[in-house]
Write an enzyme that holds these catalytic residues in place. Structure first.
Site, PDB file in Angstrom:
ATOM      1  N   LEU A 123       0.888  -1.164   0.000  1.00  0.00           N
ATOM      2  CA  LEU A 123       0.000   0.000   0.000  1.00  0.00           C
ATOM      3  C   LEU A 123       0.921   1.208   0.000  1.00  0.00           C
ATOM      4  O   LEU A 123       1.849   1.279   0.799  1.00  0.00           O
ATOM      5  CB  LEU A 123      -0.914   0.012   1.223  1.00  0.00           C
ATOM      6  CG  LEU A 123      -1.878   1.209   1.291  1.00  0.00           C
ATOM      7  CD1 LEU A 123      -3.199   0.806   1.933  1.00  0.00           C
ATOM      8  CD2 LEU A 123      -1.294   2.392   2.050  1.00  0.00           C
ATOM      9  N   GLU A 124       0.684   2.109  -0.924  1.00  0.00           N
ATOM     10  CA  GLU A 124       1.514   3.316  -1.004  1.00  0.00           C
ATOM     11  C   GLU A 124       0.658   4.569  -0.910  1.00  0.00           C
ATOM     12  O   GLU A 124      -0.402   4.655  -1.529  1.00  0.00           O
ATOM     13  CB  GLU A 124       2.268   3.371  -2.348  1.00  0.00           C
ATOM     14  CG  GLU A 124       3.490   2.496  -2.389  1.00  0.00           C
ATOM     15  CD  GLU A 124       4.314   2.656  -3.686  1.00  0.00           C
ATOM     16  OE1 GLU A 124       5.225   1.852  -3.877  1.00  0.00           O
ATOM     17  OE2 GLU A 124       4.023   3.576  -4.493  1.00  0.00           O
ATOM     18  N   HIS A 154      -1.868  -2.788  -3.898  1.00  0.00           N
ATOM     19  CA  HIS A 154      -1.540  -3.921  -4.775  1.00  0.00           C
ATOM     20  C   HIS A 154      -1.650  -5.203  -3.953  1.00  0.00           C
ATOM     21  O   HIS A 154      -0.872  -5.415  -3.021  1.00  0.00           O
ATOM     22  CB  HIS A 154      -0.104  -3.751  -5.308  1.00  0.00           C
ATOM     23  CG  HIS A 154       0.357  -4.870  -6.197  1.00  0.00           C
ATOM     24  ND1 HIS A 154       1.648  -5.298  -6.262  1.00  0.00           N
ATOM     25  CD2 HIS A 154      -0.320  -5.659  -7.071  1.00  0.00           C
ATOM     26  CE1 HIS A 154       1.766  -6.277  -7.130  1.00  0.00           C
ATOM     27  NE2 HIS A 154       0.580  -6.527  -7.633  1.00  0.00           N
ATOM     28  N   HIS A 198      -4.792  -7.941 -12.866  1.00  0.00           N
ATOM     29  CA  HIS A 198      -3.768  -8.220 -13.878  1.00  0.00           C
ATOM     30  C   HIS A 198      -3.333  -9.685 -13.950  1.00  0.00           C
ATOM     31  O   HIS A 198      -2.339  -9.988 -14.609  1.00  0.00           O
ATOM     32  CB  HIS A 198      -2.577  -7.231 -13.797  1.00  0.00           C
ATOM     33  CG  HIS A 198      -1.888  -7.094 -12.489  1.00  0.00           C
ATOM     34  ND1 HIS A 198      -1.501  -5.872 -11.975  1.00  0.00           N
ATOM     35  CD2 HIS A 198      -1.487  -8.003 -11.593  1.00  0.00           C
ATOM     36  CE1 HIS A 198      -0.895  -6.058 -10.821  1.00  0.00           C
ATOM     37  NE2 HIS A 198      -0.873  -7.340 -10.570  1.00  0.00           N
ATOM     38  N   GLY A 221       5.091   1.013 -10.219  1.00  0.00           N
ATOM     39  CA  GLY A 221       6.532   0.877 -10.478  1.00  0.00           C
ATOM     40  C   GLY A 221       7.206   0.309  -9.256  1.00  0.00           C
ATOM     41  O   GLY A 221       6.746  -0.674  -8.684  1.00  0.00           O
ATOM     42  N   SER A 266       4.968   5.439 -10.120  1.00  0.00           N
ATOM     43  CA  SER A 266       3.958   4.596 -10.755  1.00  0.00           C
ATOM     44  C   SER A 266       3.233   5.472 -11.761  1.00  0.00           C
ATOM     45  O   SER A 266       3.365   6.701 -11.724  1.00  0.00           O
ATOM     46  CB  SER A 266       2.974   4.065  -9.714  1.00  0.00           C
ATOM     47  OG  SER A 266       3.631   3.209  -8.799  1.00  0.00           O
ATOM     48  N   HIS A 313       1.505  -4.312 -16.992  1.00  0.00           N
ATOM     49  CA  HIS A 313       1.018  -4.320 -15.606  1.00  0.00           C
ATOM     50  C   HIS A 313       2.017  -3.794 -14.591  1.00  0.00           C
ATOM     51  O   HIS A 313       1.669  -3.603 -13.436  1.00  0.00           O
ATOM     52  CB  HIS A 313       0.566  -5.728 -15.207  1.00  0.00           C
ATOM     53  CG  HIS A 313       1.636  -6.589 -14.613  1.00  0.00           C
ATOM     54  ND1 HIS A 313       2.839  -6.851 -15.236  1.00  0.00           N
ATOM     55  CD2 HIS A 313       1.684  -7.263 -13.434  1.00  0.00           C
ATOM     56  CE1 HIS A 313       3.575  -7.653 -14.487  1.00  0.00           C
ATOM     57  NE2 HIS A 313       2.909  -7.917 -13.383  1.00  0.00           N
ATOM     58  N   GLY A 369       8.516  -5.206 -13.349  1.00  0.00           N
ATOM     59  CA  GLY A 369       9.200  -6.492 -13.478  1.00  0.00           C
ATOM     60  C   GLY A 369      10.565  -6.433 -12.818  1.00  0.00           C
ATOM     61  O   GLY A 369      11.288  -5.437 -12.918  1.00  0.00           O
TER      62      GLY A 369
END
Lengths: 139, 486
Positions: free
Chosen positions: B211-212, B240, B334, B384, B390, B409, B412
């Site tokens: 959580l941001e 997320h 996603h 990100g 992000s 999405h 990576g």
């Protein structure tokens, strides 16, 4: 005591290579390696005995099912494995006595969430000095 | 794994390369990877392109086996993989095309707050969020649901938890598929999956889940940002997470159950992790029924996490919900397979679209979009890393023509966890983040080290390709100010 497993590094996931003089030792070492990863190298002790029985189509499948069962008991039932003794192992069936203690996050400080035991590259192979297994976890 | 890929990649244009069908006997379609030359160098470092070729073996595949620019190696399908199959042509569904964390996804909340409102309070706010939102391995929340209630969640997703008071009707409208896929069948789940799902609704999890608290740092499309309620300098919250243990168990059970299905249906596969069954077979229907349950569980999970975040902000700032304006911008899945209508060869067809590490991107005018986004296109949320940024994008029409309505999405990883921990040795990632203006808290000893910004690709390179390929356009960039991780 020398560990019977080593951690395999991968960009997005993580795996174990386990060695054992025989198949029961291999399976016991794999269980120890799984909880080494979950607890970030800490050892847990004590607990109560539980019986685990799993079936598979071959030895590799049996290893994946064995680890998946231990992972299920950790994630769903909050049980930390502190020791295992494989009592019976055939290519398609395993029965083991495992020591399990209740998860106490403050004491056990679990470090890694393992989502699943995968079949990716999973293998159990015999060699001159015993058995080797590799398994990759989804994290 | 680990070995560089040396197969053929033919450049189609500046954002796409092709793996020709002739590469492997058995490919039913070509492979297409969205990438520029810069990204391609790292894409070749593992066997992900081989997985794109392998996915092209799936019966009933339409168009191409595709991968988004954030492609990397996965189980069976690559992460970033998109494949659509036609059930009427024997098209299959594959659990490997969804992944273990079914409906892992992202949601974004906007607020009326600005950076100035939280100037001196961020550290304490992050502390409160960390205490109030269960995160990390083995952490449980105060919110408990009975088995009967869990079954309601599996059937009705976030709609059910909203009806219980964990949100508002607008949250449901601004969630992909209204937070619920119909025809979810809890009876297809094993008792173990149900058991593993108990006590995990409203928990963030671990690994790359977070959580941001973020600030809108730059706006590229003022009109779309305004429609989403985002403006420069405003505070937003990104979450997320996914379907937790329940989803992992559903995937594990399904891979077991489908192990013999390819042989039964005469399907030849180059990788047994692509196990699959025709969509219109008992096995395929059973998997979809179970996967939909897990997808609904994930939407309910993110909805309860939203409730916990809102409550924390309200109490911390002693402000009313109205004053805070913490409205859900959107929620995207996603990791999912969905039956969707797409145009193929001039005909409208119902296809089973697998998105594994890919986000749905439906453009303006699409009937499935809520009224608010009908004119600008669906918000596409691209997290990100926790040190940089992000992105919020808006879906563009080319996504429907080129990728069955899909975009990337995330960033990576480029570094293993062990390598990241080694790189962090002797450093304090927490302090380094703090010097960049990010307060981060994590449960695990190595959590911040593993997830340090350097362990990830620069997400802006990924977003750049998606923007140039016309799949989705940049709307704004968000910078993290506060992070909680498992």
């Amino acid at each position: 005591m020398k560990r019977s497993y080593e951690i395999l590094d991968h960009t997005a996931d993580i795996g174990l290579r386990v060695r054992g003089r025989d198949l029961p030792a291999l399976f016991e070492g794999a269980a120890e390696g799984l909880f080494h990863l979950i607890l970030g190298g800490r050892r847990a002790h004590g607990g109560e005995e539980e019986i685990i029985e799993v079936e598979g189509v071959d030895t590799t499948d049996l290893l994946v099912r064995w680890l998946a069962e231990l992972l299920f008991r950790f994630d769903a039932r909050r049980r930390v494995c502190t020791g295992t003794r494989v009592e019976m192992l055939s290519p398609r069936r395993l029965r083991a006595r495992v020591q399990m203690t209740a998860l106490d996050p403050a004491r056990h400080k679990p470090q890694m969430e393992i989502k699943a035991v995968t079949y990716c590259g999973a293998q159990v192979t015999p060699g001159p000095e015993g058995w080797t297994a590799e398994v990759v976890f989804d994290i | 794994m680990g070995k560089e890929w040396s197969g053929p990649l033919e450049r189609l244009d500046d954002t796409r390369v092709r793996i020709p069908r002739a590469y492997k006997a058995g490919m039913r379609a070509e492979g297409v990877i969205f990438a520029d030359e810069r990204l391609l160098a790292s894409i070749r470092l593992d066997q992900a392109p081989e997985q794109v070729a392998n996915v092209a073996f799936l019966p009933g595949i339409q168009g191409a086996s595709m991968a988004m620019p954030d492609i990397h190696w996965g189980y069976g399908f690559p992460i970033g993989g998109v494949a659509a199959t036609d059930p009427k042509e024997g098209g299959v569904v594959s659990p490997g095309g969804v992944g273990y964390d079914i409906n892992c996804g992202v949601r974004l909340l906007r607020t009326n707050l600005t950076r100035v409102d939280l100037q001196d309070a961020m550290q304490r706010l992050v502390g409160d969020l960390f205490r109030n939102i269960p995160c990390g391995v083995g952490q449980e929340g105060d919110i408990r649901f009975s088995e009967a209630q869990e079954r309601e969640i599996l059937r009705h997703g976030s709609r059910w938890v909203v009806a219980q008071g964990y949100g508002c009707e607008e949250d449901v409208e601004h969630t992909e598929s209204g937070g619920c896929i119909e025809e979810a069948d809890p009876d297809t789940l094993s008792p173990r999956a149900i058991e593993r799902g108990r006590g995990q609704v409203g928990t963030l999890g671990s690994g790359n889940h977070f959580l941001e608290v973020q600030v809108v740092e730059e706006v590229y499309d003022e009109q779309a940002a305004a429609v989403m309620g985002l403006r420069q300098g405003a505070i937003a919250v990104m979450i997320h997470s996914g379907s937790r243990g329940l989803g992992y168990e559903v995937c594990d059970n399904s891979i077991q159950a489908l192990r013999d299905a390819p042989a039964r249906y005469g399907i030849e596969l180059p990788d047994r992790q692509l196990v699959c069954a025709p969509v219109e077979s008992p096995e395929g229907r059973k998997y979809l029924g179970a996967m939909r349950c897990a997808a609904n569980y994930a939407w309910a999970n993110r909805q309860v996490l939203t409730h916990l975040a809102r409550r924390t902000f309200e109490r911390f700032l002693k402000a009313s919900p109205k004053a805070l304006g913490m409205e859900l911008v959107y929620d995207v899945a996603h990791n999912i397979a969905k039956i969707e209508t797409h145009q193929v060869g001039g005909r409208s067809r119902a296809l089973c679209v697998h998105r594994k590490g890919a986000t749905r991107a439906f453009p303006a005018g699409h009937p499935e979009l809520p009224a608010r986004y009908r004119a600008i296109g669906q918000p596409v949320l691209i997290p990100g890393d926790m040190g940089r940024y992000s992105f919020v994008l808006a879906a563009e029409p080319a996504a429907m023509e080129r990728t069955f309505g899909s975009a990337c999405h995330g960033a990576g990883r480029v570094m293993s966890r062990t390598a990241a921990i080694q790189l962090a040795r002797g450093r304090s990632i927490k302090k380094e983040l703090q010097s960049r203006g990010v307060f981060a808290l994590a449960h695990g000893r190595d959590g911040l080290a593993e997830e340090q910004p350097d362990a990830y690709k620069d997400v802006s390179a990924v977003v750049d390709v998606v923007h140039r390929a016309g799949l989705a356009r940049r709307v704004c960039r968000l910078r993290p100010l506060g992070v909680i991780k498992g």
